[in-house]
Design a protein around this motif. Structure first.
Motif, PDB file in Angstrom:
ATOM      1  N   PRO A   2     -45.520  -4.270  -9.590  1.00  0.00           N
ATOM      2  CA  PRO A   2     -45.706  -5.713  -9.507  1.00  0.00           C
ATOM      3  C   PRO A   2     -46.636  -6.063  -8.353  1.00  0.00           C
ATOM      4  N   ARG A   3     -47.353  -7.132  -8.533  1.00  0.00           N
ATOM      5  CA  ARG A   3     -48.313  -7.507  -7.504  1.00  0.00           C
ATOM      6  C   ARG A   3     -47.606  -8.011  -6.245  1.00  0.00           C
ATOM      7  N   THR A   4     -48.230  -7.846  -5.110  1.00  0.00           N
ATOM      8  CA  THR A   4     -47.753  -8.403  -3.856  1.00  0.00           C
ATOM      9  C   THR A   4     -48.866  -9.244  -3.268  1.00  0.00           C
ATOM     10  N   ASN A   5     -48.531 -10.086  -2.301  1.00  0.00           N
ATOM     11  CA  ASN A   5     -49.549 -10.885  -1.646  1.00  0.00           C
ATOM     12  C   ASN A   5     -49.360 -10.787  -0.138  1.00  0.00           C
ATOM     13  N   ASP A   6     -50.092 -11.615   0.598  1.00  0.00           N
ATOM     14  CA  ASP A   6     -50.030 -11.506   2.048  1.00  0.00           C
ATOM     15  C   ASP A   6     -48.837 -12.221   2.655  1.00  0.00           C
ATOM     16  N   LYS A   7     -48.013 -12.850   1.830  1.00  0.00           N
ATOM     17  CA  LYS A   7     -46.792 -13.475   2.325  1.00  0.00           C
ATOM     18  C   LYS A   7     -45.750 -12.394   2.613  1.00  0.00           C
ATOM     19  N   LYS A   8     -44.923 -12.633   3.608  1.00  0.00           N
ATOM     20  CA  LYS A   8     -43.933 -11.634   3.994  1.00  0.00           C
ATOM     21  C   LYS A   8     -42.523 -12.160   3.813  1.00  0.00           C
ATOM     22  N   VAL A 177     -39.525 -17.754  -2.668  1.00  0.00           N
ATOM     23  CA  VAL A 177     -39.230 -17.646  -1.239  1.00  0.00           C
ATOM     24  C   VAL A 177     -40.538 -17.449  -0.487  1.00  0.00           C
ATOM     25  N   ASN A 178     -40.848 -18.344   0.427  1.00  0.00           N
ATOM     26  CA  ASN A 178     -42.110 -18.262   1.183  1.00  0.00           C
ATOM     27  C   ASN A 178     -43.326 -18.149   0.264  1.00  0.00           C
ATOM     28  N   ASN A 179     -43.267 -18.905  -0.819  1.00  0.00           N
ATOM     29  CA  ASN A 179     -44.345 -18.895  -1.819  1.00  0.00           C
ATOM     30  C   ASN A 179     -44.495 -17.547  -2.519  1.00  0.00           C
ATOM     31  N   VAL A 180     -43.459 -16.742  -2.462  1.00  0.00           N
ATOM     32  CA  VAL A 180     -43.415 -15.477  -3.184  1.00  0.00           C
ATOM     33  C   VAL A 180     -42.475 -15.639  -4.385  1.00  0.00           C
ATOM     34  N   LYS A 181     -42.962 -15.338  -5.584  1.00  0.00           N
ATOM     35  CA  LYS A 181     -42.085 -15.348  -6.759  1.00  0.00           C
ATOM     36  C   LYS A 181     -41.322 -14.046  -6.776  1.00  0.00           C
ATOM     37  N   LEU A 182     -40.033 -14.152  -6.532  1.00  0.00           N
ATOM     38  CA  LEU A 182     -39.174 -12.989  -6.311  1.00  0.00           C
ATOM     39  C   LEU A 182     -38.231 -12.796  -7.486  1.00  0.00           C
ATOM     40  N   GLY A 183     -38.174 -11.574  -8.029  1.00  0.00           N
ATOM     41  CA  GLY A 183     -37.231 -11.225  -9.077  1.00  0.00           C
ATOM     42  C   GLY A 183     -36.223 -10.220  -8.554  1.00  0.00           C
ATOM     43  N   ILE A 184     -34.937 -10.461  -8.834  1.00  0.00           N
ATOM     44  CA  ILE A 184     -33.884  -9.566  -8.350  1.00  0.00           C
ATOM     45  C   ILE A 184     -33.022  -9.148  -9.541  1.00  0.00           C
ATOM     46  N   LEU A 185     -33.003  -7.863  -9.829  1.00  0.00           N
ATOM     47  CA  LEU A 185     -32.169  -7.314 -10.889  1.00  0.00           C
ATOM     48  C   LEU A 185     -30.972  -6.613 -10.251  1.00  0.00           C
ATOM     49  N   CYS A 186     -29.778  -7.084 -10.580  1.00  0.00           N
ATOM     50  CA  CYS A 186     -28.543  -6.498 -10.066  1.00  0.00           C
ATOM     51  C   CYS A 186     -27.854  -5.758 -11.206  1.00  0.00           C
ATOM     52  N   ILE A 214     -39.729  -9.429 -15.485  1.00  0.00           N
ATOM     53  CA  ILE A 214     -40.191  -9.220 -14.116  1.00  0.00           C
ATOM     54  C   ILE A 214     -41.699  -9.035 -13.994  1.00  0.00           C
ATOM     55  N   ARG A 215     -42.399  -8.998 -15.117  1.00  0.00           N
ATOM     56  CA  ARG A 215     -43.825  -8.648 -15.091  1.00  0.00           C
ATOM     57  C   ARG A 215     -44.678  -9.624 -14.295  1.00  0.00           C
ATOM     58  N   ASP A 216     -44.319 -10.900 -14.307  1.00  0.00           N
ATOM     59  CA  ASP A 216     -45.162 -11.911 -13.666  1.00  0.00           C
ATOM     60  C   ASP A 216     -44.717 -12.230 -12.240  1.00  0.00           C
ATOM     61  N   ASN A 217     -43.784 -11.496 -11.700  1.00  0.00           N
ATOM     62  CA  ASN A 217     -43.317 -11.769 -10.339  1.00  0.00           C
ATOM     63  C   ASN A 217     -44.255 -11.153  -9.301  1.00  0.00           C
ATOM     64  N   ASP A 218     -44.195 -11.695  -8.088  1.00  0.00           N
ATOM     65  CA  ASP A 218     -44.959 -11.117  -6.973  1.00  0.00           C
ATOM     66  C   ASP A 218     -44.247  -9.916  -6.374  1.00  0.00           C
ATOM     67  N   PHE A 219     -42.904  -9.966  -6.410  1.00  0.00           N
ATOM     68  CA  PHE A 219     -42.120  -8.909  -5.752  1.00  0.00           C
ATOM     69  C   PHE A 219     -40.800  -8.763  -6.486  1.00  0.00           C
ATOM     70  N   THR A 243     -42.345   2.271 -10.762  1.00  0.00           N
ATOM     71  CA  THR A 243     -43.462   1.505 -11.309  1.00  0.00           C
ATOM     72  C   THR A 243     -43.171   0.017 -11.361  1.00  0.00           C
ATOM     73  N   ASN A 244     -41.933  -0.347 -11.648  1.00  0.00           N
ATOM     74  CA  ASN A 244     -41.608  -1.750 -11.931  1.00  0.00           C
ATOM     75  C   ASN A 244     -40.958  -2.503 -10.774  1.00  0.00           C
ATOM     76  N   PHE A 245     -40.487  -1.801  -9.756  1.00  0.00           N
ATOM     77  CA  PHE A 245     -39.815  -2.468  -8.646  1.00  0.00           C
ATOM     78  C   PHE A 245     -40.476  -2.111  -7.318  1.00  0.00           C
ATOM     79  N   ASN A 246     -40.613  -3.133  -6.468  1.00  0.00           N
ATOM     80  CA  ASN A 246     -41.167  -2.913  -5.134  1.00  0.00           C
ATOM     81  C   ASN A 246     -40.133  -2.349  -4.178  1.00  0.00           C
TER      82      ASN A 246
END
Length: 256
Positions: A2-8, A177-186, A214-219, A243-246
């Motif tokens: 998944p893509r990441t950006n400069d947001k932390k 969160v902080n302009n990051v689209k976050l996906g969480i799989l539990c 989760i494909r379109d998430n940032d993290f 491949t699919n999880f950061n």
């Protein structure tokens, strides 16, 4: 990946609290109070954005309380609420998955042989996926009654949040969160837990069925109590997870 950006993001990972009403005074003085003070100071350095709890929230199925439901209710009041207050975080930014101590195995005594027989066939993985697909809804939980108290707690935890999807196996959340689209799989790696860790069963579709979400998430983060290599039915998943999880967070092991 998944893509990441400069947001932390600052993520706090907690596991294996084993909350119990036994020795509560010692827990308050020696575990909870110093832990919250430590987290408070760390949060002053930089705000914690997300909290991941990877199972064993309570101890031995009931935590010594009259019921598992009561144990989770007290855990929420005595641990989650103070943690939220100390960090000043939205409770909806806390994510949980079940561990082997969060299930009450006594609730499945009458159905244990049925599900064991179903999983003893040569098409074991097919049967596992069939069980998960059939029992994801609340109406069909024969053989996984052990999960009901945890899932009741989880459903109440995310009540009225349309960005959280809860099933009796995997649960999926999406947050900004902080302009990051976050996906969480539990994932639920405790639904067939035994005293023998070599027999842990996950069910590959708990993970694979969520890939389109989760494909379109940032993290993307995956939470599981047991490590994937502990699951006897999984032999080809590690590469797909990478491949699919950061980030993947696990629990159960009490040492580094």
């Amino acid at each position: 990946m998944p893509r990441t950006n400069d947001k932390k993001l600052r993520i706090l990972h907690i596991s294996d609290i084993h909350y119990s009403n036994k020795n509560m005074d010692a827990f308050e003085r020696m575990v909870k109070a110093p832990f919250l003070e430590f987290i408070k100071e760390k949060n002053k350095e930089k705000q914690i954005d997300v909290i991941c709890l990877t199972g064993d929230l309570i101890n031995q199925g009931t935590g010594g309380f009259a019921s598992t439901d009561e144990a989770f209710s007290n855990f929420d009041k005595d641990f989650i609420s103070p943690l939220v207050d100390v960090i000043d975080i939205d409770k909806q930014s806390i994510f949980i998955c079940p561990g082997n101590h969060d299930v009450n195995r006594e609730l499945d005594k009458d159905d244990e042989n049925k599900i064991k027989q179903q999983l003893s066939t040569n098409k074991k993985n097919t049967e596992i996926n069939k069980i998960i697909n059939e029992k994801r809804t609340i109406e069909k939980h024969v053989g996984i009654n052990r999960m009901l108290p945890f899932k009741r707690y989880e459903e109440a935890f995310y009540k009225d949040n349309d960005d959280s999807t809860i099933s009796y196996f995997d649960s999926y959340h999406v947050r900004s969160v902080n302009n990051v689209k976050l996906g969480i799989l539990c994932v639920n790696s405790a639904w067939r837990c035994f005293d023998d860790d070599s027999k842990i069963i996950l069910g590959i579709n708990q993970i694979q069925d969520n890939y389109p979400k989760i494909r379109d998430n940032d993290f993307n983060i995956m939470l599981s109590h047991y490590k994937i290599d502990k699951c006897s039915d999984i032999d080809t998943m590690t590469e797909n997870i990478i491949t699919n999880f950061n980030l993947c967070c696990f629990g159960h092991t009490h040492s580094s």
